[in-house]
Enzyme design. Structure first.
Site, PDB file in Angstrom:
ATOM      1  N   SER A 133       0.806  -1.227   0.000  1.00  0.00           N
ATOM      2  CA  SER A 133       0.000   0.000   0.000  1.00  0.00           C
ATOM      3  C   SER A 133       0.839   1.276   0.000  1.00  0.00           C
ATOM      4  CB  SER A 133      -0.943   0.013   1.206  1.00  0.00           C
ATOM      5  OG  SER A 133      -0.214   0.023   2.419  1.00  0.00           O
TER       6      SER A 133
ATOM      7  N   LYS B 171      -6.639   3.657   8.475  1.00  0.00           N
ATOM      8  CA  LYS B 171      -5.736   4.631   7.864  1.00  0.00           C
ATOM      9  C   LYS B 171      -6.344   6.040   7.885  1.00  0.00           C
ATOM     10  CE  LYS B 171      -3.516   1.201   4.873  1.00  0.00           C
ATOM     11  NZ  LYS B 171      -3.274   0.720   3.507  1.00  0.00           N
TER      12      LYS B 171
END
Length: 783
Positions: free
Chosen positions: A677, A720
């Site tokens: 990611s 996140k």
């Protein structure tokens, strides 16, 4: 001048003949018989005897024999049968052989010189001789049934070398050690070697004597215990205590009959009960068998708790105990609805996965309270022995059932809510794999007849409501994960933490500190500052500790009479808790070219990671630091390859990439990192470096990239975004494929953050780097 000899050689198996010693020898091999006959045919009747290096060789050659032999005289010879001749030989001198050859008559002929015996009349020789004499006396005292004449012969021998040879003959030495004794020329060295051998033999004799004494003591103790047991049995009979034993057995029988066991189970248990009746109550087996039967009698084989399947009550309980988690609560209520409509359905097996402090354990307690079931919890963190779950077999001392059966025993019902905490932290070693044992325990198709090693009886676990908790699924084996329904618990937003603190944490801390509501209060502004500046977590554990710390400080001031009540505002927080927690996320308000903000997922929640890139003039390779995993390294190389291949599209001089190396670093260096990611973050850092333009300070990003420039979806979106919000970042760049995950976010989070969905790396750079299009156009036209 040295004296030389040339005589027939008789090889010896497993023995050495010393000078001045008389021993019998049996000769049967053709070569040895030929050598003996040659010696007997001479007037002196002398020969050489020498030990073989390997006793398994029947026809030894020169290389198979030691090179120091003994010159012997044959005192007597007798034929025992047609093939065996017995000789009585006396050793005379030691001979150093320098040549051994086979004669045409089939025997070995040895040639060599007589070795001298070096006699030293020194103080060291005298000291060693006396020490050896003391050791001999000690050894004779340890050896039983030693003939008096023999002991007297040894003690009266005043010649050191003869004494040493007598000891070497008597001690149980190997052929190699006996040969070494024969080869020693110096009397001092010979005394020293025999002193060491005799010391070892004395140590062995003392140990043997100790073992014999302990064995005799054990036998005496066993005989004494038997006599005392018989006497005790008679005394108990006179006092009527035998009736107590019978009463215990009958009590166990009545308990077992009341269990309502199946015919097969009852047969097995009553068989053990009959064994108990035949055993003496003072024997060890009696206590082991009695403990086993008591365990069987205490288990709830057919006892069930009646479920409270009122869904409105269940929802109310969940709302009372937990704020938010609406999706999780709905999932739990769905399972309860199925149990209400189909009572015969198997109990669900749930796995709560989420960072620490989000309420996984307390959710299990709430489910038990909502259902009206007993709740039992067992922590599996660090368990590395399969027997901890399956139990130990009764053959072991101190054997007991496994943790699962023990939890059922404590609950006293067959359908409790059983929480298996920290299932992701199971260990494994040579004692087995606990995760493999859980496969049977958590499999609805198998756990209706679970056999604990201690019980050795099938126990039905199908009605147990199993709830497992974990911080991550990465360490859970796939077969085990397949047996559970995964429910993910993400971190809390700031507003959710405020409500949790006001509803649960502050009242609990106030009560624990012995304060009243009037004596301790925290304003909403102070609470938000506490959450933002003093805790960095997905859950609320640090927040609870901080609130408890404030409550204790209030209790101290009240006790000292300094205040009547403590009203905590934003101004008092620094005074009470010290300076606010600083972090890397808060200090990066000015970004240089080559630095980009990314978002990462960890088992404890989301984190903001800054990726730093710099050019290495004259370098060729890409240097990657910060404890990056293989996947993360591949993402960095893919980003660099993309810009190199498309340098003309972005107005980047490809020579800058070709002629300069790149150093890419991801703080903090002590924390391992991995995953795809960070691909877009690395690509943005490289673009910012090559274009010499910093990215926006209010923007963070996450996503996987490909060599063709696509941005692929990733996981952990909520964690996140919460990390970005905590760090004060307002703009978030996400892959277009994660658009579906936005529907699960709280409304306040979606309103506070500007979320930009992208499909290609060009869109990421346009959103992250100010005036990116104009900058690329100007660089292309300049090129």
């Amino acid at each position: 001048m040295e004296e030389r000899v040339s005589l027939a050689v008789i090889p010896l198996k497993g023995t050495v003949v010393y000078p001045q010693m008389v021993i019998p020898l049996s000769v049967g091999r053709p070569g040895s018989l030929a050598a003996a006959e040659v010696a007997l045919s001479t007037e002196e009747k002398i020969a050489l005897v020498v030990a073989q290096r390997d006793s398994n060789i029947d026809e030894p050659k020169a290389e198979d024999l030691y090179d120091v032999a003994t010159l012997v005289v044959i005192r007597r010879s007798i034929w025992l049968n047609d093939k065996t001749l017995q000789l009585i030989v006396q050793g005379l001198k030691r001979v150093k052989l320098d040549r051994i050859e086979m004669t045409d008559k089939g025997y070995l002929l040895g040639k060599g010189c007589i070795l001298p015996d070096i006699l030293e009349e020194t103080m060291e020789a005298e000291a060693l001789y006396r020490a050896l004499s003391e050791k001999i006396r000690k050894a004779l005292s340890l050896i039983q049934n030693v003939p008096e004449e023999f002991a007297s012969l040894i003690m009266t021998t005043d010649e050191p070398r003869k004494l040493c040879y007598m000891l070497a003959t008597l001690l149980n030495l190997s052929v190699e050690k006996e040969q070494k004794v024969l080869e020693i020329n110096s009397t001092v060295e010979l005394l020293r070697a025999m002193h060491a051998h005799l010391a070892h033999e004395i140590a062995v004799l003392e140990l043997r004597q100790k073992i014999q004494g302990e064995t005799q003591a054990e036998l005496s103790k066993a005989q004494r215990d038997y006599i005392l047991r018989q006497q005790l049995k008679q005394i108990q009979k006179e006092l009527g205590d035998e009736d107590n034993e019978k009463a215990e057995v009958e009590e166990l029988r009545s308990k077992i009959n009341a269990l309502g066991l199946s015919e097969e189970l009852a047969k097995e248990v009553l068989k053990e009960l009959k064994r108990l009746e035949k055993l003496n109550s003072s024997s060890g087996d009696y206590q082991v068998l009695r403990n086993y039967l008591e365990t069987v009698a205490e288990l709830p084989w057919n006892k069930l708790t009646e479920d409270n399947l009122d869904l409105r009550n269940a929802r109310q309980v969940l709302e009372e105990d937990h704020y938010g988690l609406d999706e999780i609560k709905d999932r739990i209520l769905e399972h309860l609805a199925v149990m209400k409509l189909n009572p015969q359905a198997r109990s669900p097996i749930l796995l709560f996965v989420g960072p620490p402090g989000v309420g996984k354990t307390s959710l299990g307690q709430s489910i038990a309270r909502a259902l009206g079931r007993k709740f039992e919890r067992m922590s599996l963190g660090g368990v590395h022995d399969e027997a901890e779950l399956r139990g130990h077999r009764r053959t072991y001392v101190g054997a007991m059932p496994g943790r699962v059966i023990q939890a059922i025993r404590r609950a006293a019902v067959r359908n409790p809510v059983l929480m298996l905490d920290e299932v992701d932290k199971l260990g494994r070693d040579f004692r087995g794999d606990p995760a493999a044992a859980l496969l049977e325990i958590l499999d609805p198709a198998q756990n209706n007849s679970f056999r604990d090693n201690y019980l050795e009886l099938p126990f039905d676990l199908s009605k147990v409501f199993f709830i497992c908790t974990a911080n991550t699924t990465e360490t859970i084996p796939s077969p085990l994960l397949d047996r559970m329904e995964l429910i993910s618990l993400s971190g809390y937003t700031e507003q959710e933490k405020v409500e949790i603190a006001k509803r649960y944490l502050i009242p609990r801390a106030t009560t624990d500190a012995g304060l009243s509501k009037e004596q301790f209060h925290i304003s909403d502004e102070a609470l938000r500052k506490l959450i933002t500046n003093y805790t960095r977590e997905s859950g609320v554990r640090q927040l609870e500790r901080r609130i408890s710390q404030l409550a204790r400080k209030a209790a101290l001031k009240l006790t000292l009479g300094e205040i009547q009540s403590l009203q905590v505002n934003t101004e008092e927080l620094t005074e009470l808790l010290g300076p606010q927690v600083s972090s890397l996320e808060q200090t990066r308000r000015m970004l240089e070219p080559g630095v980009a903000a990314g978002l990462a997922w960890t088992p404890t929640g989301g984190e903001v990671l800054y990726v730093e890139a710099t050019l290495l003039p004259g370098g060729k390779d890409m240097v990657l630091t910060g404890q990056l995993g293989d996947v993360m390294k591949e993402s960095a190389r893919a980003a660099m390859s993309y810009f190199w291949a498309n340098s003309s599209h972005f107005g980047i001089d490809y020579k800058v990439i070709r002629d300069n190396g790149i150093h890419l670093h991801v703080p903090a260096g002590a924390v391992p990192k991995d995953g795809p990611s960070a691909g877009v973050t690395m690509a943005t850092a490289l673009a910012s470096l090559y274009l010499k333009t910093p990215m926006r300070t209010d923007t963070a990003m996450t996503g996987e990239i490909t060599l063709s420039g696509l941005v692929l979806p990733i996981g952990g979106v909520k964690e996140k975004l919460l990390a970005a919000r905590r760090a004060g970042l307002k703009r978030i760049i996400l892959p277009k494929g994660n658009e579906k995950d936005l529907r699960k976010l709280p409304d306040e989070l979606r309103q506070e953050l500007e979320i930009i969905l992208v499909e290609r790396i060009e869109e990421v750079l346009c959103a992250a780097i100010p005036r990116f299009k104009q900058l690329v156009e100007s660089m292309c036209s300049a090129a």
